[in-house]
Design a protein around this motif. Structure first.
Motif, PDB file in Angstrom:
ATOM      1  N   VAL A   1       0.850  -1.197   0.000  1.00  0.00           N
ATOM      2  CA  VAL A   1       0.000   0.000   0.000  1.00  0.00           C
ATOM      3  C   VAL A   1       0.883   1.243   0.000  1.00  0.00           C
ATOM      4  O   VAL A   1       1.805   1.364   0.808  1.00  0.00           O
ATOM      5  CB  VAL A   1      -0.924   0.007   1.236  1.00  0.00           C
ATOM      6  N   GLU A   2       0.599   2.159  -0.893  1.00  0.00           N
ATOM      7  CA  GLU A   2       1.302   3.428  -0.927  1.00  0.00           C
ATOM      8  C   GLU A   2       0.751   4.351   0.161  1.00  0.00           C
ATOM      9  O   GLU A   2      -0.420   4.246   0.527  1.00  0.00           O
ATOM     10  CB  GLU A   2       1.143   4.101  -2.292  1.00  0.00           C
TER      11      GLU A   2
ATOM     12  N   GLY B   1      -0.325   7.305   0.217  1.00  0.00           N
ATOM     13  CA  GLY B   1      -1.528   8.048  -0.141  1.00  0.00           C
ATOM     14  C   GLY B   1      -2.803   7.220  -0.106  1.00  0.00           C
ATOM     15  O   GLY B   1      -3.913   7.778  -0.162  1.00  0.00           O
ATOM     16  N   GLU B   2      -2.659   5.887  -0.020  1.00  0.00           N
ATOM     17  CA  GLU B   2      -3.823   4.996   0.031  1.00  0.00           C
ATOM     18  C   GLU B   2      -4.155   4.570   1.456  1.00  0.00           C
ATOM     19  O   GLU B   2      -5.064   3.757   1.661  1.00  0.00           O
ATOM     20  CB  GLU B   2      -3.553   3.739  -0.808  1.00  0.00           C
TER      21      GLU B   2
ATOM     22  N   ASP C   1      -5.656   5.884   4.103  1.00  0.00           N
ATOM     23  CA  ASP C   1      -7.005   6.086   4.638  1.00  0.00           C
ATOM     24  C   ASP C   1      -8.007   5.138   3.984  1.00  0.00           C
ATOM     25  O   ASP C   1      -8.865   4.553   4.666  1.00  0.00           O
ATOM     26  CB  ASP C   1      -7.450   7.534   4.435  1.00  0.00           C
ATOM     27  N   ARG C   2      -7.913   4.989   2.660  1.00  0.00           N
ATOM     28  CA  ARG C   2      -8.839   4.085   1.971  1.00  0.00           C
ATOM     29  C   ARG C   2      -8.596   2.646   2.408  1.00  0.00           C
ATOM     30  O   ARG C   2      -9.539   1.885   2.599  1.00  0.00           O
ATOM     31  CB  ARG C   2      -8.669   4.227   0.449  1.00  0.00           C
ATOM     32  N   TRP C   3      -7.334   2.282   2.535  1.00  0.00           N
ATOM     33  CA  TRP C   3      -6.962   0.945   2.998  1.00  0.00           C
ATOM     34  C   TRP C   3      -7.539   0.667   4.387  1.00  0.00           C
ATOM     35  O   TRP C   3      -8.090  -0.400   4.638  1.00  0.00           O
ATOM     36  CB  TRP C   3      -5.443   0.853   2.992  1.00  0.00           C
TER      37      TRP C   3
ATOM     38  N   ALA D   1      -2.511  -4.606   0.188  1.00  0.00           N
ATOM     39  CA  ALA D   1      -3.907  -4.595  -0.223  1.00  0.00           C
ATOM     40  C   ALA D   1      -4.075  -5.487  -1.441  1.00  0.00           C
ATOM     41  O   ALA D   1      -3.112  -5.838  -2.122  1.00  0.00           O
ATOM     42  CB  ALA D   1      -4.371  -3.174  -0.548  1.00  0.00           C
TER      43      ALA D   1
ATOM     44  N   TRP E   1      -6.430  -5.674  -4.993  1.00  0.00           N
ATOM     45  CA  TRP E   1      -7.280  -4.878  -5.878  1.00  0.00           C
ATOM     46  C   TRP E   1      -8.021  -5.784  -6.858  1.00  0.00           C
ATOM     47  O   TRP E   1      -7.484  -6.805  -7.319  1.00  0.00           O
ATOM     48  CB  TRP E   1      -6.442  -3.896  -6.681  1.00  0.00           C
TER      49      TRP E   1
ATOM     50  N   GLU F   1     -10.246  -1.517  -7.893  1.00  0.00           N
ATOM     51  CA  GLU F   1     -10.909  -1.241  -6.613  1.00  0.00           C
ATOM     52  C   GLU F   1     -10.154  -1.946  -5.488  1.00  0.00           C
ATOM     53  O   GLU F   1      -9.855  -3.145  -5.579  1.00  0.00           O
ATOM     54  CB  GLU F   1     -12.356  -1.743  -6.643  1.00  0.00           C
ATOM     55  N   LEU F   2      -9.866  -1.206  -4.443  1.00  0.00           N
ATOM     56  CA  LEU F   2      -9.213  -1.796  -3.272  1.00  0.00           C
ATOM     57  C   LEU F   2     -10.258  -2.611  -2.507  1.00  0.00           C
ATOM     58  O   LEU F   2     -11.206  -2.049  -1.955  1.00  0.00           O
ATOM     59  CB  LEU F   2      -8.622  -0.687  -2.394  1.00  0.00           C
TER      60      LEU F   2
ATOM     61  N   THR G   1      -7.403  -6.280   2.535  1.00  0.00           N
ATOM     62  CA  THR G   1      -6.282  -5.731   3.284  1.00  0.00           C
ATOM     63  C   THR G   1      -5.544  -6.819   4.059  1.00  0.00           C
ATOM     64  O   THR G   1      -6.098  -7.866   4.393  1.00  0.00           O
ATOM     65  CB  THR G   1      -6.759  -4.682   4.313  1.00  0.00           C
TER      66      THR G   1
END
Length: 281
Positions: free
Chosen positions: A146-147, A149-150, A152-154, A186, A188, A192-193, A196
């Motif tokens: 996971v980068e 920037g991802e 919060d979504r993760w 994550a 995908w 779409e993620l 986790t």
């Protein structure tokens, strides 16, 4: 891996991972969830007073350096009473339960609950099985780190995958994604993620944590891909041992996570009972 592993590997990696995961939460989330933590002997003791899931208040890592005593358990329970914790789980490997455990439980208000399976695996074996060309490949899924920037979504997907609330909890989870000892992954599906998993490095051990896939993307090999991806990273870090936990299969139940791990070379080290503490009413 025929010889019994030390508790520093099987219990210590989980205890230190969970301690860091919770204590690393931002102050706002810690305050809203009523979080606090301490150490009693070699055990970590975690409290989340405002936790509707009743999952995050745990004491674990017992018996790594000294025997478990009635005084130690009394101190753990006193901490929970002082925190106003409505319920907590004490997790002790079966080998460290003291002879007077029944008397301790009666005195402190501890009752037996469900059991978990502690699993271990050689990193190289898991990587070899994961890279076997004959292994069933995931159906349209891609697992990768996971980068930042991802994060919060993760974190949001992790909480939804486990059926937990998102408010405040996602802040705790996202904070772990940027910690240098954690390796978030994550999975995908068509961009779409949908799943986790993360990993905590502790010396030569790698603790696997929080593997979950959203309902609409399950049964396509996502969890196995997350296991494989983290094992490969563990290998590059010089880790030799993977450690994980999942629920036991009881009364004819089926736990897909358990079978995914067994297929990739994990072995059951032991079953560990969840001991439930509640304050006297």
């Amino acid at each position: 891996m025929n010889a019994p592993l030390p508790l520093s590997a099987t219990e210590g990696s989980e205890a230190e991972a969970l301690f860091q995961f919770e204590t690393g939460a931002p102050e706002g989330a810690r305050s809203a969830l009523g979080m606090n933590a301490t150490r009693v002997g070699d055990a970590v003791v975690l409290s989340m007073r405002n936790d509707p899931t009743q999952f995050w208040s745990k004491a674990l890592g017992f018996g790594r350096t000294a025997p478990v005593t009635s005084g130690m358990i009394a101190e753990v329970c006193a901490f929970y009473r002082a925190e106003g914790t409505p319920q907590a789980v004490l997790q002790l490997a079966p080998s460290v339960l003291p002879e007077d455990w029944t008397e301790i439980c009666a005195r402190e208000g501890i009752t037996g609950g469900s059991s978990w399976v502690k699993l271990v695996a050689d990193v190289d074996e898991v990587v070899a099985r994961a890279d076997d060309p004959d292994r069933r490949q995931a159906d349209g899924l891609l697992a990768a780190p996971v980068e930042p920037g991802e994060a919060d979504r993760w974190a949001s997907v992790m909480m939804r995958g486990f059926g937990m609330p998102e408010e405040h909890y996602t802040e705790m989870v996202a904070a772990s994604a940027v910690h240098p000892d954690w390796y978030p992954h994550a999975v995908w599906l068509d961009g779409e993620l949908v799943g986790t998993g993360t990993m905590y490095r502790s010396g030569e051990s790698a603790q696997l944590f929080a593997g979950a896939v959203l309902a609409h993307a399950r049964n396509r090999g996502g969890q196995s891909e997350l296991l494989a991806a983290r094992a490969r990273v563990a290998g590059t870090l010089g880790c030799r041992l993977l450690v994980a936990e999942t629920g036991t299969e009881a009364d004819g139940s089926h736990n897909p996570s358990l079978h995914n791990m067994l297929r990739l070379g994990f072995h059951v080290a032991y079953e560990r009972r969840n001991w439930l503490w509640q304050p006297a009413t």
